[in-house]
Design a protein around this motif. Structure first.
Motif, PDB file in Angstrom:
ATOM      1  N   ALA A 422      44.354  35.433  31.065  1.00 18.29           N
ATOM      2  CA  ALA A 422      42.911  35.210  31.255  1.00 18.29           C
ATOM      3  C   ALA A 422      42.187  35.146  29.915  1.00 18.29           C
ATOM      4  O   ALA A 422      41.269  34.327  29.726  1.00 18.29           O
ATOM      5  CB  ALA A 422      42.325  36.328  32.128  1.00 18.29           C
ATOM      6  N   ARG A 423      42.593  35.983  28.964  1.00 20.63           N
ATOM      7  CA  ARG A 423      41.948  35.984  27.645  1.00 20.63           C
ATOM      8  C   ARG A 423      42.253  34.684  26.897  1.00 20.63           C
ATOM      9  O   ARG A 423      41.377  34.129  26.234  1.00 20.63           O
ATOM     10  CB  ARG A 423      42.410  37.201  26.834  1.00 20.63           C
ATOM     11  N   VAL A 424      43.494  34.204  27.002  1.00 18.94           N
ATOM     12  CA  VAL A 424      43.859  32.945  26.350  1.00 18.94           C
ATOM     13  C   VAL A 424      43.030  31.800  26.927  1.00 18.94           C
ATOM     14  O   VAL A 424      42.585  30.899  26.203  1.00 18.94           O
ATOM     15  CB  VAL A 424      45.373  32.671  26.524  1.00 18.94           C
ATOM     16  N   GLU A 425      42.801  31.863  28.246  1.00 19.77           N
ATOM     17  CA  GLU A 425      42.003  30.826  28.911  1.00 19.77           C
ATOM     18  C   GLU A 425      40.500  31.068  28.761  1.00 19.77           C
ATOM     19  O   GLU A 425      39.695  30.309  29.304  1.00 19.77           O
ATOM     20  CB  GLU A 425      42.378  30.786  30.395  1.00 19.77           C
ATOM     21  N   LYS A 426      40.139  32.158  28.053  1.00 20.52           N
ATOM     22  CA  LYS A 426      38.742  32.545  27.838  1.00 20.52           C
ATOM     23  C   LYS A 426      37.996  32.803  29.146  1.00 20.52           C
ATOM     24  O   LYS A 426      36.793  32.589  29.259  1.00 20.52           O
ATOM     25  CB  LYS A 426      38.008  31.503  26.988  1.00 20.52           C
ATOM     26  N   ASN A 427      38.761  33.297  30.116  1.00 20.86           N
ATOM     27  CA  ASN A 427      38.176  33.710  31.393  1.00 20.86           C
ATOM     28  C   ASN A 427      37.851  35.194  31.276  1.00 20.86           C
ATOM     29  O   ASN A 427      38.569  36.059  31.778  1.00 20.86           O
ATOM     30  CB  ASN A 427      39.161  33.436  32.537  1.00 20.86           C
ATOM     31  N   TRP A 428      36.762  35.464  30.551  1.00 20.25           N
ATOM     32  CA  TRP A 428      36.455  36.851  30.188  1.00 20.25           C
ATOM     33  C   TRP A 428      36.125  37.708  31.412  1.00 20.25           C
ATOM     34  O   TRP A 428      36.442  38.906  31.455  1.00 20.25           O
ATOM     35  CB  TRP A 428      35.300  36.894  29.188  1.00 20.25           C
ATOM     36  N   ALA A 429      35.492  37.108  32.410  1.00 23.07           N
ATOM     37  CA  ALA A 429      35.150  37.878  33.619  1.00 23.07           C
ATOM     38  C   ALA A 429      36.423  38.367  34.303  1.00 23.07           C
ATOM     39  O   ALA A 429      36.511  39.526  34.724  1.00 23.07           O
ATOM     40  CB  ALA A 429      34.321  37.023  34.573  1.00 23.07           C
ATOM     41  N   ARG A 430      37.428  37.475  34.413  1.00 18.27           N
ATOM     42  CA  ARG A 430      38.694  37.878  35.039  1.00 18.27           C
ATOM     43  C   ARG A 430      39.411  38.913  34.183  1.00 18.27           C
ATOM     44  O   ARG A 430      39.987  39.882  34.712  1.00 18.27           O
ATOM     45  CB  ARG A 430      39.594  36.645  35.247  1.00 18.27           C
ATOM     46  N   ALA A 431      39.366  38.742  32.861  1.00 24.60           N
ATOM     47  CA  ALA A 431      39.997  39.720  31.969  1.00 24.60           C
ATOM     48  C   ALA A 431      39.370  41.096  32.143  1.00 24.60           C
ATOM     49  O   ALA A 431      40.075  42.121  32.154  1.00 24.60           O
ATOM     50  CB  ALA A 431      39.879  39.259  30.520  1.00 24.60           C
ATOM     51  N   ASP A 432      38.051  41.134  32.301  1.00 27.23           N
ATOM     52  CA  ASP A 432      37.368  42.414  32.520  1.00 27.23           C
ATOM     53  C   ASP A 432      37.753  43.022  33.859  1.00 27.23           C
ATOM     54  O   ASP A 432      37.935  44.240  33.987  1.00 27.23           O
ATOM     55  CB  ASP A 432      35.851  42.223  32.450  1.00 27.23           C
ATOM     56  N   GLU A 433      37.882  42.187  34.872  1.00 27.83           N
ATOM     57  CA  GLU A 433      38.289  42.694  36.192  1.00 27.83           C
ATOM     58  C   GLU A 433      39.674  43.343  36.123  1.00 27.83           C
ATOM     59  O   GLU A 433      39.905  44.411  36.688  1.00 27.83           O
ATOM     60  CB  GLU A 433      38.302  41.550  37.209  1.00 27.83           C
ATOM     61  N   ILE A 434      40.580  42.685  35.415  1.00 25.82           N
ATOM     62  CA  ILE A 434      41.940  43.227  35.308  1.00 25.82           C
ATOM     63  C   ILE A 434      41.929  44.524  34.504  1.00 25.82           C
ATOM     64  O   ILE A 434      42.633  45.490  34.840  1.00 25.82           O
ATOM     65  CB  ILE A 434      42.882  42.175  34.670  1.00 25.82           C
ATOM     66  N   ARG A 435      41.130  44.550  33.428  1.00 22.58           N
ATOM     67  CA  ARG A 435      41.023  45.788  32.657  1.00 22.58           C
ATOM     68  C   ARG A 435      40.554  46.937  33.552  1.00 22.58           C
ATOM     69  O   ARG A 435      41.063  48.049  33.481  1.00 22.58           O
ATOM     70  CB  ARG A 435      40.041  45.612  31.499  1.00 22.58           C
ATOM     71  N   ASP A 436      39.565  46.660  34.415  1.00 20.21           N
ATOM     72  CA  ASP A 436      39.070  47.690  35.318  1.00 20.21           C
ATOM     73  C   ASP A 436      40.160  48.145  36.288  1.00 20.21           C
ATOM     74  O   ASP A 436      40.239  49.333  36.626  1.00 20.21           O
ATOM     75  CB  ASP A 436      37.855  47.172  36.090  1.00 20.21           C
ATOM     76  N   GLU A 437      40.986  47.211  36.731  1.00 19.09           N
ATOM     77  CA  GLU A 437      42.106  47.589  37.613  1.00 19.09           C
ATOM     78  C   GLU A 437      43.076  48.512  36.887  1.00 19.09           C
ATOM     79  O   GLU A 437      43.572  49.496  37.451  1.00 19.09           O
ATOM     80  CB  GLU A 437      42.838  46.326  38.090  1.00 19.09           C
ATOM     81  N   ILE A 438      43.365  48.191  35.640  1.00 20.15           N
ATOM     82  CA  ILE A 438      44.280  49.027  34.852  1.00 20.15           C
ATOM     83  C   ILE A 438      43.662  50.394  34.600  1.00 20.15           C
ATOM     84  O   ILE A 438      44.347  51.422  34.695  1.00 20.15           O
ATOM     85  CB  ILE A 438      44.625  48.316  33.522  1.00 20.15           C
ATOM     86  N   THR A 439      42.358  50.423  34.295  1.00 22.74           N
ATOM     87  CA  THR A 439      41.661  51.697  34.087  1.00 22.74           C
ATOM     88  C   THR A 439      41.730  52.551  35.339  1.00 22.74           C
ATOM     89  O   THR A 439      41.941  53.772  35.266  1.00 22.74           O
ATOM     90  CB  THR A 439      40.194  51.438  33.701  1.00 22.74           C
ATOM     91  N   ALA A 440      41.562  51.919  36.515  1.00 25.41           N
ATOM     92  CA  ALA A 440      41.609  52.659  37.778  1.00 25.41           C
ATOM     93  C   ALA A 440      42.984  53.280  38.020  1.00 25.41           C
ATOM     94  O   ALA A 440      43.103  54.280  38.745  1.00 25.41           O
ATOM     95  CB  ALA A 440      41.241  51.730  38.930  1.00 25.41           C
ATOM     96  N   LEU A 441      44.009  52.718  37.396  1.00 20.81           N
ATOM     97  CA  LEU A 441      45.360  53.265  37.531  1.00 20.81           C
ATOM     98  C   LEU A 441      45.634  54.388  36.531  1.00 20.81           C
ATOM     99  O   LEU A 441      46.742  54.939  36.506  1.00 20.81           O
ATOM    100  CB  LEU A 441      46.393  52.145  37.350  1.00 20.81           C
ATOM    101  N   GLY A 442      44.628  54.715  35.691  1.00 21.19           N
ATOM    102  CA  GLY A 442      44.775  55.859  34.787  1.00 21.19           C
ATOM    103  C   GLY A 442      45.182  55.516  33.380  1.00 21.19           C
ATOM    104  O   GLY A 442      45.706  56.374  32.656  1.00 21.19           O
ATOM    105  N   TYR A 443      44.951  54.253  32.968  1.00 25.93           N
ATOM    106  CA  TYR A 443      45.312  53.836  31.622  1.00 25.93           C
ATOM    107  C   TYR A 443      44.085  53.334  30.860  1.00 25.93           C
ATOM    108  O   TYR A 443      43.080  52.942  31.458  1.00 25.93           O
ATOM    109  CB  TYR A 443      46.355  52.714  31.658  1.00 25.93           C
ATOM    110  N   VAL A 444      44.188  53.341  29.540  1.00 27.74           N
ATOM    111  CA  VAL A 444      43.146  52.819  28.664  1.00 27.74           C
ATOM    112  C   VAL A 444      43.742  51.707  27.817  1.00 27.74           C
ATOM    113  O   VAL A 444      44.848  51.857  27.268  1.00 27.74           O
ATOM    114  CB  VAL A 444      42.579  53.928  27.746  1.00 27.74           C
ATOM    115  N   ILE A 445      43.014  50.595  27.725  1.00 25.36           N
ATOM    116  CA  ILE A 445      43.473  49.465  26.915  1.00 25.36           C
ATOM    117  C   ILE A 445      42.666  49.397  25.628  1.00 25.36           C
ATOM    118  O   ILE A 445      41.437  49.502  25.656  1.00 25.36           O
ATOM    119  CB  ILE A 445      43.294  48.133  27.670  1.00 25.36           C
TER     120      ILE A 445
END
Length: 457
Positions: A422-445
């Motif tokens: 998503a970041r390579v495609e500059k789809n920043w909204a999707r990249a943020d959504e995925i980051r939030d999913e990872i955060t919800a699983l207990g990780y920090v990026i």
């Protein structure tokens, strides 16, 4: 170098010396506990923590008092509208007492996560009603009050020095007043004691010589600071928004009652700006420390971000600037960890660091010296010992930090791949959504030049 501090009352940098021996009395205006503290509020407490740490580094004992406002802070500076605590009960369904306890605990938790040192004394307005009543009685006996249908008010025109802290144009304020003064005689008069509405029972109300009611916001600080620090103490702190009203009125009350300006130094931390406006709870939308944590930022990153600015300069918050702070802080942690065991610190570097701090808490210059140390060719043991001494002020837990090996599940690995796509495609909204999913699983990026680093939240 002797400690130099800016005094808002005198509008100049002055040499600081305690009034009584080696002990410094400092009073800091605490929160009104009707909601969570936002990160702009927390910047003020980080400034005050820096001040306390610098005072202690100069060899002073510090008696640090912070109040909790759990009654009497009305929504309007004109002493009209509802008590913020009463409004909070309508929003949450809690009682006023439950609300105060819940948000007090939340505030203390925020301070602990930011490594803000615990005050010597916490004092709640509701625990000091009698002291406030007695203070108002003294003002009444000295002729500084008058009664209206809704309360007892301070007559600001009877104090010639009223408004000096903020350099108020009193006549101009009166001429240009756009608020309803009600029965107040003058625009700068303020409530000392408010009466409970006729036929209504408030959750927080007390008997008084003037009738059942509750104290105004300003009187608590004059009464409680006098109880714990005396009628004239060393330093009074707060946010810059306290200058024209709250602190001006505190000074007026104490000057009328005790003949002092309350504190020898008045110090104020400046706002955190967000989108060209100061951060506020009034809209119901504000950033809390929990929001930063949910976005994957350790509280120490926000502490480090605030250390980058001078307390008397407004700072502008953005997620990009917080990300830059995280990158810099991790660089500092990793460098200090790589230096191994401490040896002896470099005294000249220490002298320059503490000299910068003694020049009105000059953190930007002090941080420049931190990075000089990182780049220096001192032996690793010297660097480690020096940075540990710095951290007595920085409060970043540098000596305790160590890299954490993280086992990442297949699910998280797949999400990381999708986020990178998503970041390579500059789809920043999707990249943020995925980051939030990872955060919800207990990780920090953390995004670095070498790629995304993942740690446990």
């Amino acid at each position: 170098m002797t400690l130099q501090l800016f005094d808002t009352y005198e509008r100049e940098v002055r040499t600081f010396q305690p009034l009584n021996g080696n002990t410094v009395g400092i009073y800091c205006c605490g929160p009104t506990v009707y909601n969570f503290a936002h990160i702009g509020n927390l910047r003020t407490y980080l400034f005050e923590d820096l001040l306390v740490r610098v005072l202690r580094a100069n060899g002073f004992e510090v008696n640090h008092v912070v109040n909790i406002t759990d009654v009497g802070h009305l929504v309007s500076d004109a002493d009209t509208g509802e008590d913020k605590m009463e409004l909070g009960t309508q929003r949450t369904g809690m009682t006023a007492w439950e609300l105060a306890d819940f948000y007090t605990r939340a505030f203390e938790k925020d301070l602990a996560r930011l490594n803000v040192q615990t005050p010597s004394i916490w004092c709640k307005a509701t625990d000091h009603i009698q002291e406030q009543i007695e203070f108002v009685q003294d003002l009444e006996a000295k002729g500084f009050t008058y009664k209206t249908s809704d309360g007892i008010y301070f007559d600001s025109r009877k104090l010639n020095s009223y408004g000096h802290l903020a350099r108020l144009d009193i006549e101009g304020l009166q001429a240009g007043a756009r608020v309803d003064q009600g029965e107040r005689k003058f625009v700068t008069d303020f409530a000392l004691w408010k009466f409970s509405p006729e036929g209504e029972q408030r959750q927080m109300e007390w008997d008084s010589p003037w009738g059942k009611g509750f104290p105004g916001w300003h009187i608590e600080c004059s009464a409680m600071s006098a109880k714990y620090l005396g009628d004239y103490f060393d330093i009074h702190c707060g946010g810059e928004d306290h200058i024209p009203i709250h602190h001006t009125n505190e000074i007026a009350q104490t000057e009328a009652s005790r003949g002092t300006r309350l504190a020898n130094f008045w110090m104020h931390g400046y706002f955190l700006q967000l989108d060209d406006a100061k951060m506020s709870k009034s809209t119901g939308e504000f950033l809390t420390l929990d929001v930063l944590i949910e976005r994957g930022f350790d509280p120490m990153v926000y502490r480090f971000f605030c250390l980058g600015g001078h307390y008397r300069s407004q700072m502008t918050f953005s997620w990009e600037s917080l990300e830059a702070a995280r990158t810099s802080l991790n660089r500092l942690y990793e460098a200090a960890f790589s230096w191994g065991e401490p040896g002896e610190p470099d005294q000249d570097t220490l002298d320059r660091f503490f000299g910068a701090l003694n020049d009105d808490l000059g953190m930007p210059k002090a941080m420049a010296i931190v990075w000089e140390l990182v780049k220096s060719d001192f032996a690793d043991g010297v660097k480690k010992a020096t940075i540990i001494r710095f951290d007595e002020i920085l409060g970043l837990g540098i000596a305790e930090w160590s890299p954490e090996a993280v086992e990442v599940s297949e699910e998280v690995l797949e999400l990381l791949k999708a986020r990178e796509t998503a970041r390579v495609e500059k789809n920043w909204a999707r990249a943020d959504e995925i980051r939030d999913e990872i955060t919800a699983l207990g990780y920090v990026i953390e995004d670095t030049p070498e790629g995304a680093k993942v740690t446990r939240a």
